[in-house]
Write an enzyme that holds these catalytic residues in place. Structure first.
Site, PDB file in Angstrom:
ATOM      1  CD  GLU A   1      46.938  32.753  49.333  1.00 60.13           C
ATOM      2  OE1 GLU A   1      48.048  32.363  49.788  1.00 60.13           O
ATOM      3  OE2 GLU A   1      46.641  33.955  49.199  1.00 60.13           O
TER       4      GLU A   1
ATOM      5  CD  GLU B   1      51.698  36.107  41.413  1.00 62.75           C
ATOM      6  OE1 GLU B   1      51.374  37.297  41.586  1.00 62.75           O
ATOM      7  OE2 GLU B   1      51.218  35.169  42.077  1.00 62.75           O
TER       8      GLU B   1
END
Length: 390
Positions: free
Chosen positions: A294, A348
């Protein structure tokens, strides 16, 4: 993209003809994207998180990623709805076992059941383009847990490597040994020291687990995954951390006094500090590759989250992509191109925590880019994705 509004009755035939032609064009484009992915495609991977209530269906996301020629996707679970939507596309997946299921995976029977349900159906699948048909593996890696050492759950930490061994054994029993890696992803706060990079060392409380983990990774030829966010360093100390250094912009860099290696960006320094920490535990682990599971930069944050802007996010991701496509390595391993999964595909809206947590996406849920870094994709209207309304 937003779905077009109703058309006047007289224009319906023309609209149907246009959609017919568009479908043919996009089918050809998708085939070309699959072919490009088969020959390399873009070198980046993308994290596809789903902690939201407004995301497009997996079938539409499949079109989006194919049109971008992205062929590596990382999930935080092994959602069959997502995997089924990508059947035949040539996109390769890293799938995950959540922290809540790690302890259960120490049971070989549970691990075998998981592998049979979530991995075996997506292996050795035919991939067809306009000219060829080949067979490929859809799942290339299983992550067991995520940032396990970030918390204080000693039972979870103790279960991690036994669970990884159990999953690996289940893959071997299914005939997939050497074809699907097993690993786990770590937060950078697993490090007790990261500066200078050559002095990198794991936290004392994590080090005993690391030896056991590295034994497994070395034996199975699996990578060490690290989640790296230079944004955090800049956010916490904007006066002390040069913005150019974290955004890959021109700067004098920082020279490691022990090695003489110069670092012109923080991300590479973080990765090399992990390599140093691994090396410090034994030369037998020199073959373990470090991959970035990530990294990203938020386009929005709370008032105290300095630097969380679309401008800085665009600069960070854009410059990172250029270095990835140039196949750069870190100063410590210049001949090994960095392997990166960008976080994340979409904003999100249900993620907990500060506002930045909900604003790491490359795209808004309607398919509009949050900022322009040259990644153009096509998110089909609802009716176009597979002929049915989602």
């Amino acid at each position: 993209m937003a779905v077009a509004g109703p058309s006047p009755t007289g224009s319906l035939p023309r609209l149907r003809f246009f959609l017919f032609v568009l479908t043919i064009f996009l089918t050809a484009t998708a085939d070309e994207a699959v072919a490009a992915a088969g020959s390399g495609g873009l070198s980046i991977g993308i994290n596809y998180g789903q902690i939201a209530d407004n995301l497009p269906s997996p079938s539409r996301v499949s079109w989006l990623l194919q049109s971008m020629q992205v062929n590596k996707v990382k999930l935080y679970d092994a959602d069959p709805n997502v995997l089924s939507a990508f059947l035949g596309t040539g996109v390769e997946f890293v799938v995950g076992i959540g922290n809540e299921n790690v302890s259960a995976m120490t049971d070989p029977a549970a691990a075998q059941a998981w592998v049979q349900h979530y991995v075996v159906p997506y292996h050795n699948l035919p991939i067809s383009t306009t000219t060829t048909t080949r067979r490929t593996r859809m799942i290339t890696c299983v992550t067991v847990g995520n940032e396990v050492f970030k918390g204080n759950d000693t039972s979870l930490k103790a279960s991690l490597v036994p669970a990884m061994r159990s999953v690996y054994g289940a893959l071997a029993a299914a005939g997939l040994q050497g074809q699907v890696n097993v690993t786990t992803a770590h937060s950078l706060d697993i490090m007790g020291s990261s500066y200078p990079p050559s002095a990198g060392a794991f936290r004392p409380d994590a080090a005993p687990y690391m030896t056991q983990l590295l034994d497994f990774l070395s034996t199975t030829n699996s990578p060490f995954l690290i989640n790296c966010y230079p944004f955090f360093a800049y956010r916490d100390d904007p006066k002390g951390v040069p913005l150019e250094y974290v955004l890959f912009q021109p700067n004098a860099g920082v020279t490691d006094p022990n090695t003489g290696l110069n670092y012109d960006n923080m991300l590479y320094a973080q990765v090399d500090s992990v390599y140093a920490a691994i090396q410090a535990l034994g030369g037998q682990y020199a073959g373990v590759d470090v991959k970035i599971s990530e990294t990203g930069w938020p386009s929005m944050g709370d008032p105290d989250e300095t630097g969380a802007t679309p401008e800085y996010a665009g600069v960070y991701i854009g410059n990172l992509l250029r270095r990835i496509e140039a196949k750069q390595g870190t100063p410590r391993r210049p001949s090994v191109p960095i392997d990166v999964y960008v976080f994340a595909l979409f904003n999100e809206n249900l993620k907990p925590g500060p506002a930045s947590e909900r604003n790491y996406g490359l795209f808004y849920p309607d398919g509009t880019p949050v900022y322009n870094v040259g990644l153009r994709g096509y998110l089909p209207p609802v009716e176009d994705s597979d002929g049915t309304r989602k």
